[in-house]
Write a protein that holds these residues in place. Structure first.
Motif, mmCIF file in Angstrom:
data_model
loop_
_atom_site.group_PDB
_atom_site.id
_atom_site.type_symbol
_atom_site.label_atom_id
_atom_site.label_comp_id
_atom_site.label_asym_id
_atom_site.label_seq_id
_atom_site.Cartn_x
_atom_site.Cartn_y
_atom_site.Cartn_z
ATOM 1 N N UNK A 141 0.830 -1.210 0.000
ATOM 2 C CA UNK A 141 0.000 0.000 0.000
ATOM 3 C C UNK A 141 0.865 1.261 0.000
ATOM 4 N N UNK A 142 2.039 1.193 0.605
ATOM 5 C CA UNK A 142 2.943 2.343 0.553
ATOM 6 C C UNK A 142 3.452 2.575 -0.868
ATOM 7 N N UNK A 143 3.741 1.484 -1.577
ATOM 8 C CA UNK A 143 4.141 1.600 -2.980
ATOM 9 C C UNK A 143 3.000 2.189 -3.807
ATOM 10 N N UNK A 144 1.784 1.758 -3.532
ATOM 11 C CA UNK A 144 0.620 2.292 -4.242
ATOM 12 C C UNK A 144 0.457 3.777 -3.970
ATOM 13 N N UNK A 145 0.637 4.164 -2.733
ATOM 14 C CA UNK A 145 0.518 5.572 -2.348
ATOM 15 C C UNK A 145 1.501 6.445 -3.126
ATOM 16 N N UNK A 146 2.743 6.008 -3.247
ATOM 17 C CA UNK A 146 3.759 6.763 -3.964
ATOM 18 C C UNK A 146 3.378 6.924 -5.435
ATOM 19 N N UNK A 147 2.906 5.849 -6.047
ATOM 20 C CA UNK A 147 2.490 5.905 -7.445
ATOM 21 C C UNK A 147 1.344 6.899 -7.641
ATOM 22 N N UNK A 148 0.348 6.826 -6.769
ATOM 23 C CA UNK A 148 -0.837 7.681 -6.905
ATOM 24 C C UNK A 148 -0.502 9.140 -6.644
ATOM 25 N N UNK A 149 0.363 9.404 -5.686
ATOM 26 C CA UNK A 149 0.775 10.790 -5.427
ATOM 27 C C UNK A 149 1.506 11.376 -6.628
ATOM 28 N N UNK A 150 2.304 10.555 -7.282
ATOM 29 C CA UNK A 150 3.009 11.011 -8.483
ATOM 30 C C UNK A 150 2.020 11.372 -9.590
ATOM 31 N N UNK A 151 1.005 10.530 -9.769
ATOM 32 C CA UNK A 151 -0.008 10.803 -10.798
ATOM 33 C C UNK A 151 -0.776 12.081 -10.467
ATOM 34 N N UNK A 152 -1.171 12.239 -9.219
ATOM 35 C CA UNK A 152 -1.929 13.423 -8.814
ATOM 36 C C UNK A 152 -1.118 14.697 -9.051
ATOM 37 N N UNK A 153 0.168 14.618 -8.835
ATOM 38 C CA UNK A 153 1.028 15.785 -9.041
ATOM 39 C C UNK A 153 1.178 16.127 -10.522
ATOM 40 N N UNK A 154 1.212 15.090 -11.376
ATOM 41 C CA UNK A 154 1.560 15.313 -12.777
ATOM 42 C C UNK A 154 0.391 15.230 -13.757
ATOM 43 N N UNK A 155 -0.644 14.469 -13.421
ATOM 44 C CA UNK A 155 -1.768 14.282 -14.352
ATOM 45 C C UNK A 155 -3.036 13.950 -13.554
ATOM 46 N N UNK A 156 -3.515 14.891 -12.742
ATOM 47 C CA UNK A 156 -4.572 14.586 -11.777
ATOM 48 C C UNK A 156 -5.904 14.133 -12.383
ATOM 49 N N UNK A 157 -6.186 14.534 -13.613
ATOM 50 C CA UNK A 157 -7.487 14.204 -14.198
ATOM 51 C C UNK A 157 -7.487 12.931 -15.043
ATOM 52 N N UNK A 158 -6.329 12.242 -15.115
ATOM 53 C CA UNK A 158 -6.281 11.020 -15.908
ATOM 54 C C UNK A 158 -7.294 10.003 -15.365
ATOM 55 N N UNK A 159 -7.928 9.282 -16.289
ATOM 56 C CA UNK A 159 -8.942 8.279 -15.921
ATOM 57 C C UNK A 159 -10.013 8.880 -15.015
ATOM 58 N N UNK A 160 -10.448 10.103 -15.358
ATOM 59 C CA UNK A 160 -11.513 10.782 -14.605
ATOM 60 C C UNK A 160 -11.191 10.914 -13.117
ATOM 61 N N UNK A 161 -9.930 11.194 -12.814
ATOM 62 C CA UNK A 161 -9.547 11.418 -11.415
ATOM 63 C C UNK A 161 -9.435 10.170 -10.574
ATOM 64 N N UNK A 162 -9.199 9.033 -11.225
ATOM 65 C CA UNK A 162 -9.145 7.763 -10.480
ATOM 66 C C UNK A 162 -8.039 7.714 -9.433
ATOM 67 N N UNK A 163 -6.981 8.487 -9.632
ATOM 68 C CA UNK A 163 -5.913 8.480 -8.627
ATOM 69 C C UNK A 163 -6.416 9.018 -7.292
ATOM 70 N N UNK A 164 -7.285 10.030 -7.337
ATOM 71 C CA UNK A 164 -7.862 10.562 -6.095
ATOM 72 C C UNK A 164 -8.742 9.511 -5.420
ATOM 73 N N UNK A 165 -9.558 8.823 -6.209
ATOM 74 C CA UNK A 165 -10.423 7.776 -5.650
ATOM 75 C C UNK A 165 -9.599 6.683 -4.998
ATOM 76 N N UNK A 166 -8.586 6.213 -5.716
ATOM 77 C CA UNK A 166 -7.778 5.099 -5.209
ATOM 78 C C UNK A 166 -6.983 5.491 -3.970
ATOM 79 N N UNK A 167 -6.377 6.685 -3.990
ATOM 80 C CA UNK A 167 -5.600 7.109 -2.826
ATOM 81 C C UNK A 167 -6.515 7.399 -1.643
ATOM 82 N N UNK A 168 -7.657 8.015 -1.897
ATOM 83 C CA UNK A 168 -8.616 8.259 -0.822
ATOM 84 C C UNK A 168 -9.078 6.971 -0.169
#
Length: 209
Positions: A94-121
């Protein structure tokens, strides 16, 4: 609470070989995740299925390192494996997942309709808090609301926010968002994922009503 129960399992054996010169498509990774999550009921098969899908996801990302959608799905696959496998390995996944999602949110937050926010939340409200892990309900709610701002009618942001509310005793609010998830439009090319998610929604609504 054991590590086997700290995560909700978010999330048919994958062919062992693929064309080496062609990256696996995002659609294939999504489809295989749904098969791992909803069609594989034997514990050992599910773990193997998810591990294989992570390998395919990593191979695809290695060939296309700028694909933020593949990063989101690698995080989803890893967090799903954490939920299915439990134990000490779950926390590192889950820590590895968190790092990946934070990177996406920083660089491309709206990709896949904001799925990085959903997954990290969803991770923030499902993992333990400090000192075991990074769980934080306030952070979870903020991220889930950002996901809803981007994709207000999506099945996943409404489902996970509804689940978060239910876990925090906010029953009437939870029902509202779960019903909205229940009426979300089908996602193109993802019938198995939609069917599985709808079953989860129905189960939660039955528990609340």
């Amino acid at each position: 609470m054991s590590h086997n129960t700290i995560l909700t399992a978010l999330f048919l054996v994958i062919p062992a070989t693929s064309l080496a010169d062609e990256p696996v498509s995002l659609q294939t990774i999504q489809h295989q995740w749904a098969k791992c999550q909803y069609d594989t009921f034997n514990y050992d098969n599910k773990i193997s299925c998810l591990q294989n899908n992570i390998s395919l996801n990593q191979q695809a990302l290695a060939k296309q390192p700028d694909r933020t959608d593949l990063k989101v799905w690698l995080a989803i696959n890893k967090s799903t494996l954490a939920g299915a496998d439990g134990g000490l390995s779950a926390l590192s996944l889950v820590k590895e997942s968190k790092i990946l999602l934070e990177d996406v949110i920083q660089n491309d937050p709206k990709v896949l309709d904001g799925s990085a926010f959903t997954s990290l939340g969803s991770l923030y409200y499902q993992v333990p808090g400090w000192p075991i892990s990074f769980g934080d309900d306030d952070q979870a709610e903020a991220l889930l609301k950002q996901a809803l701002a981007i994709n207000p009618n999506g099945i996943d942001p409404n489902y996970f926010y509804g689940d978060f509310l239910a876990r925090n005793g906010r029953k009437s609010e939870a029902i509202t968002f779960l019903k909205k998830a229940q009426h979300a439009a089908p996602r193109p090319g993802r019938p198995l994922a939609d069917k599985g998610r709808q079953q989860e929604i129905a189960t939660k609504l039955k528990e609340l009503q």
